[in-house]
Write a protein that holds these residues in place. Structure first.
Motif, PDB file in Angstrom:
ATOM      1  N   LEU A   2       6.785   1.793  -7.660  1.00 32.85           N
ATOM      2  CA  LEU A   2       7.432   1.560  -6.019  1.00 32.85           C
ATOM      3  C   LEU A   2       6.376   1.682  -4.621  1.00 32.85           C
ATOM      4  CD1 LEU A   2      11.281   1.099  -6.967  1.00 32.85           C
ATOM      5  CD2 LEU A   2       9.735  -0.704  -6.973  1.00 32.85           C
ATOM      6  N   ILE A   3       6.256   2.824  -5.462  1.00 32.30           N
ATOM      7  CA  ILE A   3       5.617   3.584  -4.068  1.00 32.30           C
ATOM      8  C   ILE A   3       3.254   2.601  -4.658  1.00 32.30           C
ATOM      9  CG2 ILE A   3       3.677   4.985  -5.387  1.00 32.30           C
ATOM     10  CD1 ILE A   3       3.809   7.025  -3.482  1.00 32.30           C
ATOM     11  N   ASP A   4       4.006   2.210  -5.159  1.00 32.63           N
ATOM     12  CA  ASP A   4       2.200   1.092  -4.819  1.00 32.63           C
ATOM     13  C   ASP A   4       2.497  -0.121  -4.957  1.00 32.63           C
ATOM     14  OD1 ASP A   4       0.921   2.886  -6.064  1.00 32.63           O
ATOM     15  OD2 ASP A   4       0.834   2.740  -8.506  1.00 32.63           O
ATOM     16  N   LEU A   5       4.027  -0.395  -4.142  1.00 30.66           N
ATOM     17  CA  LEU A   5       3.772  -1.700  -3.891  1.00 30.66           C
ATOM     18  C   LEU A   5       3.142  -1.828  -2.350  1.00 30.66           C
ATOM     19  CD1 LEU A   5       8.260  -2.846  -3.921  1.00 30.66           C
ATOM     20  CD2 LEU A   5       6.037  -3.778  -5.737  1.00 30.66           C
ATOM     21  N   HIS A  24      -2.828   3.289   2.525  1.00 27.00           N
ATOM     22  CA  HIS A  24      -2.114   2.947   2.624  1.00 27.00           C
ATOM     23  C   HIS A  24      -0.818   3.104   2.970  1.00 27.00           C
ATOM     24  CE1 HIS A  24      -4.010  -0.282  -0.183  1.00 27.00           C
ATOM     25  NE2 HIS A  24      -3.816   0.929  -1.395  1.00 27.00           N
ATOM     26  N   PRO A  25       0.610   2.632   3.448  1.00 25.41           N
ATOM     27  CA  PRO A  25       1.514   3.167   4.046  1.00 25.41           C
ATOM     28  C   PRO A  25       2.541   4.237   3.585  1.00 25.41           C
ATOM     29  CG  PRO A  25       1.156   0.519   4.674  1.00 25.41           C
ATOM     30  CD  PRO A  25       0.940   0.853   3.326  1.00 25.41           C
ATOM     31  N   LEU A  26       2.395   4.271   2.847  1.00 21.61           N
ATOM     32  CA  LEU A  26       2.865   4.816   1.702  1.00 21.61           C
ATOM     33  C   LEU A  26       2.357   5.560   0.759  1.00 21.61           C
ATOM     34  CD1 LEU A  26       5.692   1.931  -1.131  1.00 21.61           C
ATOM     35  CD2 LEU A  26       6.067   3.499   1.900  1.00 21.61           C
ATOM     36  N   HIS A  27       1.207   6.540   1.425  1.00 25.32           N
ATOM     37  CA  HIS A  27       0.309   6.915   0.716  1.00 25.32           C
ATOM     38  C   HIS A  27      -0.057   8.032   1.935  1.00 25.32           C
ATOM     39  CE1 HIS A  27       0.280   4.707  -2.667  1.00 25.32           C
ATOM     40  NE2 HIS A  27      -0.253   5.115  -3.445  1.00 25.32           N
ATOM     41  N   THR A  28       0.758   7.471   3.677  1.00 32.37           N
ATOM     42  CA  THR A  28      -0.093   8.609   4.385  1.00 32.37           C
ATOM     43  C   THR A  28       0.310   9.893   4.540  1.00 32.37           C
ATOM     44  OG1 THR A  28       2.035   8.103   5.836  1.00 32.37           O
ATOM     45  CG2 THR A  28       0.352   6.766   5.899  1.00 32.37           C
ATOM     46  N   TYR A  29      -0.359  11.084   5.513  1.00 31.67           N
ATOM     47  CA  TYR A  29       0.425  12.277   5.200  1.00 31.67           C
ATOM     48  C   TYR A  29       1.714  12.522   5.676  1.00 31.67           C
ATOM     49  CZ  TYR A  29      -4.368  13.236   4.999  1.00 31.67           C
ATOM     50  OH  TYR A  29      -5.859  13.493   4.600  1.00 31.67           O
ATOM     51  N   TYR A  30       2.452  11.671   6.493  1.00 30.78           N
ATOM     52  CA  TYR A  30       3.632  12.101   6.877  1.00 30.78           C
ATOM     53  C   TYR A  30       4.882  10.961   6.114  1.00 30.78           C
ATOM     54  CZ  TYR A  30       2.397  11.657  11.606  1.00 30.78           C
ATOM     55  OH  TYR A  30       1.213  11.452  12.618  1.00 30.78           O
ATOM     56  N   ALA A  31       4.673  10.027   5.084  1.00 35.15           N
ATOM     57  CA  ALA A  31       5.339   9.489   3.851  1.00 35.15           C
ATOM     58  C   ALA A  31       5.336  11.340   2.744  1.00 35.15           C
ATOM     59  CB  ALA A  31       4.801   7.793   3.367  1.00 35.15           C
ATOM     60  N   ILE A  32       3.734  11.818   2.554  1.00 32.61           N
ATOM     61  CA  ILE A  32       3.813  12.331   2.234  1.00 32.61           C
ATOM     62  C   ILE A  32       4.832  13.918   2.626  1.00 32.61           C
ATOM     63  CG2 ILE A  32       2.311  14.695   1.505  1.00 32.61           C
ATOM     64  CD1 ILE A  32      -0.324  12.295   0.876  1.00 32.61           C
ATOM     65  N   GLY A  33       5.086  14.077   3.996  1.00 30.22           N
ATOM     66  CA  GLY A  33       5.576  14.991   4.075  1.00 30.22           C
ATOM     67  C   GLY A  33       6.705  14.668   4.081  1.00 30.22           C
ATOM     68  N   LEU A  38      12.039  15.452   0.363  1.00 24.33           N
ATOM     69  CA  LEU A  38      12.724  15.350  -1.716  1.00 24.33           C
ATOM     70  C   LEU A  38      12.934  16.133  -2.480  1.00 24.33           C
ATOM     71  CD1 LEU A  38      11.366  11.446  -2.033  1.00 24.33           C
ATOM     72  CD2 LEU A  38      14.061  12.463  -0.394  1.00 24.33           C
ATOM     73  N   LEU A  39      12.107  17.006  -2.492  1.00 24.87           N
ATOM     74  CA  LEU A  39      12.173  18.359  -3.399  1.00 24.87           C
ATOM     75  C   LEU A  39      13.067  19.010  -3.027  1.00 24.87           C
ATOM     76  CD1 LEU A  39       8.062  19.062  -3.709  1.00 24.87           C
ATOM     77  CD2 LEU A  39       9.840  17.980  -5.777  1.00 24.87           C
ATOM     78  N   ILE A  40      13.522  19.515  -1.735  1.00 27.59           N
ATOM     79  CA  ILE A  40      14.687  19.822  -1.649  1.00 27.59           C
ATOM     80  C   ILE A  40      16.666  19.768  -2.476  1.00 27.59           C
ATOM     81  CG2 ILE A  40      16.033  21.669   0.447  1.00 27.59           C
ATOM     82  CD1 ILE A  40      13.379  21.033   1.781  1.00 27.59           C
ATOM     83  N   ILE A  52       5.262  12.569  -5.660  1.00 28.21           N
ATOM     84  CA  ILE A  52       3.962  14.271  -5.556  1.00 28.21           C
ATOM     85  C   ILE A  52       3.008  14.015  -6.745  1.00 28.21           C
ATOM     86  CG2 ILE A  52       3.420  16.543  -5.407  1.00 28.21           C
ATOM     87  CD1 ILE A  52       5.082  15.159  -2.724  1.00 28.21           C
ATOM     88  N   ILE A  53       3.515  13.935  -8.062  1.00 24.69           N
ATOM     89  CA  ILE A  53       2.415  13.653  -8.838  1.00 24.69           C
ATOM     90  C   ILE A  53       1.899  12.560  -8.928  1.00 24.69           C
ATOM     91  CG2 ILE A  53       2.218  13.318 -11.002  1.00 24.69           C
ATOM     92  CD1 ILE A  53       4.854  15.258 -11.716  1.00 24.69           C
ATOM     93  N   HIS A  54       2.530  10.928  -7.928  1.00 26.52           N
ATOM     94  CA  HIS A  54       1.602  10.434  -7.769  1.00 26.52           C
ATOM     95  C   HIS A  54       0.173  10.673  -7.027  1.00 26.52           C
ATOM     96  CE1 HIS A  54       0.957   5.490  -7.863  1.00 26.52           C
ATOM     97  NE2 HIS A  54       0.812   6.260  -6.396  1.00 26.52           N
ATOM     98  N   ILE A  55       1.216  10.973  -6.124  1.00 26.05           N
ATOM     99  CA  ILE A  55      -0.048  11.133  -4.698  1.00 26.05           C
ATOM    100  C   ILE A  55      -0.990  11.949  -5.042  1.00 26.05           C
ATOM    101  CG2 ILE A  55      -0.146  12.851  -2.691  1.00 26.05           C
ATOM    102  CD1 ILE A  55       0.702   9.757  -2.236  1.00 26.05           C
ATOM    103  N   LEU A  56      -0.747  13.360  -6.012  1.00 26.34           N
ATOM    104  CA  LEU A  56      -2.406  14.078  -6.806  1.00 26.34           C
ATOM    105  C   LEU A  56      -3.007  13.165  -7.688  1.00 26.34           C
ATOM    106  CD1 LEU A  56       0.549  17.368  -7.084  1.00 26.34           C
ATOM    107  CD2 LEU A  56      -1.439  17.354  -5.640  1.00 26.34           C
ATOM    108  N   ALA A  57      -2.757  12.402  -8.106  1.00 22.24           N
ATOM    109  CA  ALA A  57      -3.035  11.710  -9.134  1.00 22.24           C
ATOM    110  C   ALA A  57      -4.054  10.657  -8.432  1.00 22.24           C
ATOM    111  CB  ALA A  57      -2.371  10.376 -10.269  1.00 22.24           C
ATOM    112  N   ASP A  58      -3.532  10.311  -7.207  1.00 19.58           N
ATOM    113  CA  ASP A  58      -4.705   9.580  -6.509  1.00 19.58           C
ATOM    114  C   ASP A  58      -5.381  10.434  -5.608  1.00 19.58           C
ATOM    115  OD1 ASP A  58      -3.249   7.030  -6.917  1.00 19.58           O
ATOM    116  OD2 ASP A  58      -2.070   6.634  -5.000  1.00 19.58           O
TER     117      ASP A  58
END
Length: 65
Positions: A2-5, A24-33, A38-40, A52-58
């Motif tokens: 869904l992150i790629d929508l 892309h809006p779901l790939h910004t530094y704010y979204a990554i934060g 969400l890992l907590i 996070i894995i998706h962002i690392l691949a990007d």
């Protein structure tokens, strides 16, 4: 995922020479934060890890350009 929508709103939708990080809006530094946060909690840890894995691949895609 869904992150790629958010790619739907890009013009052109797919550009092999474009880095999606900060484009892309779901790939910004704010979204990554938010994805890191969400890992907590245990309930959202797997979702955060997947994002996070998706962002690392990007990021790897951006470095290969």
């Amino acid at each position: 995922m869904l992150i790629d929508l958010d790619h739907i709103f890009a013009n052109p939708m797919f550009d092999p020479n474009r880095c999606s990080i900060q484009f892309h809006p779901l790939h910004t530094y704010y979204a990554i934060g938010i994805y890191v946060l969400l890992l907590i909690p245990k309930k959202t840890r797997l979702i955060g890890l997947g994002l996070i894995i998706h962002i690392l691949a990007d990021i790897v895609d951006c470095l290969m350009m």
